[in-house]
Write a protein that holds these residues in place. Structure first.
Motif, PDB file in Angstrom:
ATOM      1  N   LEU A 144       0.890  -1.182   0.095  1.00 34.29           N
ATOM      2  CA  LEU A 144       0.039  -0.168  -0.003  1.00 34.29           C
ATOM      3  C   LEU A 144       0.861   1.456   0.027  1.00 34.29           C
ATOM      4  N   THR A 145       0.557   2.243  -0.875  1.00 38.05           N
ATOM      5  CA  THR A 145       1.542   3.396  -0.946  1.00 38.05           C
ATOM      6  C   THR A 145       0.840   4.394   0.088  1.00 38.05           C
ATOM      7  N   LYS A 146       1.479   5.324   0.467  1.00 37.03           N
ATOM      8  CA  LYS A 146       0.899   6.594   1.223  1.00 37.03           C
ATOM      9  C   LYS A 146      -0.304   7.293   0.700  1.00 37.03           C
ATOM     10  N   GLY A 147      -0.399   7.256  -0.408  1.00 35.92           N
ATOM     11  CA  GLY A 147      -1.630   7.656  -1.243  1.00 35.92           C
ATOM     12  C   GLY A 147      -2.931   6.792  -1.266  1.00 35.92           C
ATOM     13  N   GLY A 148      -2.633   5.615  -0.398  1.00 33.08           N
ATOM     14  CA  GLY A 148      -3.652   4.746  -0.437  1.00 33.08           C
ATOM     15  C   GLY A 148      -4.205   3.737  -1.513  1.00 33.08           C
ATOM     16  N   LYS A 149      -3.190   3.835  -2.576  1.00 39.15           N
ATOM     17  CA  LYS A 149      -3.271   3.091  -3.666  1.00 39.15           C
ATOM     18  C   LYS A 149      -2.528   1.660  -3.265  1.00 39.15           C
ATOM     19  N   THR A 150      -3.021   0.509  -3.951  1.00 36.41           N
ATOM     20  CA  THR A 150      -2.359  -0.646  -3.628  1.00 36.41           C
ATOM     21  C   THR A 150      -1.521  -1.110  -5.165  1.00 36.41           C
ATOM     22  N   ILE A 151      -0.326  -1.351  -4.818  1.00 38.88           N
ATOM     23  CA  ILE A 151       0.549  -1.850  -5.794  1.00 38.88           C
ATOM     24  C   ILE A 151       0.709  -3.451  -5.580  1.00 38.88           C
ATOM     25  N   TYR A 152       0.653  -4.111  -6.995  1.00 41.65           N
ATOM     26  CA  TYR A 152       0.951  -5.450  -6.873  1.00 41.65           C
ATOM     27  C   TYR A 152       2.185  -5.687  -7.822  1.00 41.65           C
ATOM     28  N   LEU A 153       2.951  -6.519  -7.060  1.00 45.05           N
ATOM     29  CA  LEU A 153       4.268  -6.865  -7.634  1.00 45.05           C
ATOM     30  C   LEU A 153       3.991  -8.495  -8.083  1.00 45.05           C
ATOM     31  N   LEU A 154       4.129  -8.661  -9.355  1.00 44.77           N
ATOM     32  CA  LEU A 154       3.966  -9.692 -10.129  1.00 44.77           C
ATOM     33  C   LEU A 154       5.420 -10.292 -10.504  1.00 44.77           C
ATOM     34  N   ASP A 248       9.884   4.524  -0.762  1.00 45.46           N
ATOM     35  CA  ASP A 248       9.678   5.612   0.204  1.00 45.46           C
ATOM     36  C   ASP A 248       8.311   5.840   0.499  1.00 45.46           C
ATOM     37  N   GLY A 249       7.239   4.896   0.068  1.00 47.56           N
ATOM     38  CA  GLY A 249       5.989   5.222   0.503  1.00 47.56           C
ATOM     39  C   GLY A 249       5.166   5.544  -1.051  1.00 47.56           C
ATOM     40  N   TYR A 250       5.884   5.819  -2.239  1.00 52.55           N
ATOM     41  CA  TYR A 250       5.300   6.417  -3.434  1.00 52.55           C
ATOM     42  C   TYR A 250       5.921   5.337  -4.515  1.00 52.55           C
ATOM     43  N   LYS A 251       7.392   5.303  -4.237  1.00 48.40           N
ATOM     44  CA  LYS A 251       8.162   4.589  -5.556  1.00 48.40           C
ATOM     45  C   LYS A 251       9.314   3.940  -4.917  1.00 48.40           C
ATOM     46  N   PHE A 252       9.960   3.304  -5.714  1.00 45.94           N
ATOM     47  CA  PHE A 252      11.145   2.392  -5.473  1.00 45.94           C
ATOM     48  C   PHE A 252      12.485   3.267  -5.996  1.00 45.94           C
ATOM     49  N   VAL A 253      13.183   3.458  -5.126  1.00 49.55           N
ATOM     50  CA  VAL A 253      14.495   4.242  -5.382  1.00 49.55           C
ATOM     51  C   VAL A 253      15.897   3.612  -5.229  1.00 49.55           C
ATOM     52  N   LEU A 254      16.722   3.541  -6.363  1.00 44.22           N
ATOM     53  CA  LEU A 254      17.985   2.619  -6.269  1.00 44.22           C
ATOM     54  C   LEU A 254      18.797   3.206  -5.357  1.00 44.22           C
ATOM     55  N   GLU A 255      19.421   2.513  -4.387  1.00 46.47           N
ATOM     56  CA  GLU A 255      20.487   2.939  -3.645  1.00 46.47           C
ATOM     57  C   GLU A 255      21.644   3.386  -4.304  1.00 46.47           C
ATOM     58  N   LYS A 256      22.435   4.298  -3.695  1.00 48.93           N
ATOM     59  CA  LYS A 256      23.568   4.728  -4.417  1.00 48.93           C
ATOM     60  C   LYS A 256      24.623   3.612  -4.990  1.00 48.93           C
ATOM     61  N   THR A 257      24.779   2.771  -4.042  1.00 44.97           N
ATOM     62  CA  THR A 257      26.056   1.676  -4.636  1.00 44.97           C
ATOM     63  C   THR A 257      25.072   0.459  -4.939  1.00 44.97           C
ATOM     64  N   ASN A 258      25.499  -0.262  -5.852  1.00 45.58           N
ATOM     65  CA  ASN A 258      24.955  -1.552  -6.203  1.00 45.58           C
ATOM     66  C   ASN A 258      25.592  -2.773  -5.734  1.00 45.58           C
ATOM     67  N   THR A 259      26.441  -2.740  -4.649  1.00 46.95           N
ATOM     68  CA  THR A 259      27.144  -4.052  -4.152  1.00 46.95           C
ATOM     69  C   THR A 259      26.525  -4.492  -2.919  1.00 46.95           C
ATOM     70  N   ASN A 260      25.137  -4.249  -2.817  1.00 46.00           N
ATOM     71  CA  ASN A 260      24.545  -4.415  -1.481  1.00 46.00           C
ATOM     72  C   ASN A 260      24.493  -6.263  -1.456  1.00 46.00           C
ATOM     73  N   LYS A 261      24.656  -6.833  -0.474  1.00 40.73           N
ATOM     74  CA  LYS A 261      24.559  -8.456  -0.202  1.00 40.73           C
ATOM     75  C   LYS A 261      22.945  -8.531   0.335  1.00 40.73           C
ATOM     76  N   ALA A 262      22.003  -8.999  -0.331  1.00 46.26           N
ATOM     77  CA  ALA A 262      20.869  -9.272   0.148  1.00 46.26           C
ATOM     78  C   ALA A 262      20.969 -10.091   1.263  1.00 46.26           C
ATOM     79  N   ALA A 263      20.058  -9.992   2.447  1.00 48.13           N
ATOM     80  CA  ALA A 263      20.028 -10.679   3.610  1.00 48.13           C
ATOM     81  C   ALA A 263      19.511 -12.176   3.435  1.00 48.13           C
ATOM     82  N   LYS A 264      19.956 -13.221   3.634  1.00 51.15           N
ATOM     83  CA  LYS A 264      19.683 -14.492   3.589  1.00 51.15           C
ATOM     84  C   LYS A 264      18.297 -14.655   4.432  1.00 51.15           C
ATOM     85  N   GLY A 265      17.168 -15.359   3.820  1.00 50.86           N
ATOM     86  CA  GLY A 265      15.884 -15.570   4.641  1.00 50.86           C
ATOM     87  C   GLY A 265      15.013 -14.190   4.887  1.00 50.86           C
TER      88      GLY A 265
END
Length: 272
Positions: A144-154, A248-265
């Motif tokens: 759910l966005t801050k504007g009350g709109k539901t986003i569906y991620l497929l 951020d409540g409205y959109k997905f913003v890319l982090e400045k670095t692209n070397t992040n290790k995603a947390a397992k689990g």
């Protein structure tokens, strides 16, 4: 619209019953679907042209009967354990307004295809989008966005062989555009201030991996604030790094670095 094949469905709901729930068909309906599904598996192991033609026919039978069953019998009478055990993927959004059915089919040796249906609720009923050309979602998550709109991620993948596998996450909203209400793309992924799109995708070389657990996937955090997409080198190999997008409540913003290790689990967006 060409990306949207909609079929209008009337469903009789008992009092207090949600539009979608885990459990869809009575025993007779599920057993018939199960017979079709098992026959598809049998035909997948044959290399003859006749068997491939029969597989195509059987896949269409399963697809159309599944559509009919959901349209006419989508209730909480029974669950999907038999079909899930045989390999059917089923996923549902938290608000029960969007659900995914998908399955894998082999159209010829070495190439894998996925077929599926996405059902969603609009103000005038239940509709469906069909996926028959090799790409189909296998999971759905809602936020759910801050504007009350539901986003569906497929979350889905395209046809693949041992040399390449393609995966994608697409953002969608149920709203009216150009006089039509339906499941529409939502451009909420931002790589820069002026660049936004409705999906993120990647392709990698499946032959580079000897263990299934090493195969990369798109990761969605359980608090639904971060989405991590594998970074693939030119040779098709995944070195363990991700492009991470923060919501951020409205959109997905890319982090400045692209070397992040995603947390397992810390994964959502998988087939239930």
């Amino acid at each position: 619209m060409k990306y949207l094949l909609s079929v209008f469905i009337f469903i009789l709901l008992s009092s207090g019953t949600p539009v979608f729930a885990q459990g869809c068909f009575d025993d007779a309906t599920e057993n018939e679907l199960l017979n079709y599904f098992k026959e598809m598996h049998r035909l997948q192991n044959s290399t003859s042209q006749e068997s491939q033609d029969s597989l195509y026919i059987m896949n269409n039978k399963f697809y159309h009967f599944l559509s009919y069953a959901v349209e006419r019998n989508y209730t909480i009478v029974d669950d999907l354990n038999k079909l899930l055990y045989e390999g059917l993927d089923y996923s549902i959004s938290d608000d029960h307004n969007c659900a995914v059915f998908s399955w894998e089919i082999y159209s010829f040796i070495g190439m894998h295809f996925r077929c599926g249906l996405v059902f969603y609720k609009t103000s005038d009923g239940i509709h469906s989008s069909k996926y028959l050309d090799g790409y189909a979602p296998y999971s759905v998550s809602s936020m759910l966005t801050k504007g009350g709109k539901t986003i569906y991620l497929l979350f889905g993948e395209d046809a693949y062989n041992l040399k390449g596998r393609f995966k994608r996450v697409s953002a969608n909203v149920i709203e009216t555009r150009y006089g039509e209400e339906g499941l529409m793309p939502a451009s909420i992924f931002y790589d820069s201030k002026n660049d936004s799109i409705s999906y993120k995708e990647y392709k990698y070389d499946l032959a580079s991996y000897t263990k299934p657990v090493e195969v990369p996937d798109i990761l969605f955090s359980k608090n639904r604030k971060k989405l991590s997409v594998p970074v693939i080198a030119e040779n098709g190999y995944f070195a363990g790094n991700y492009n991470t997008y923060n919501f951020d409540g409205y959109k997905f913003v890319l982090e400045k670095t692209n070397t992040n290790k995603a947390a397992k689990g810390n994964i959502d967006g998988k087939a239930n």
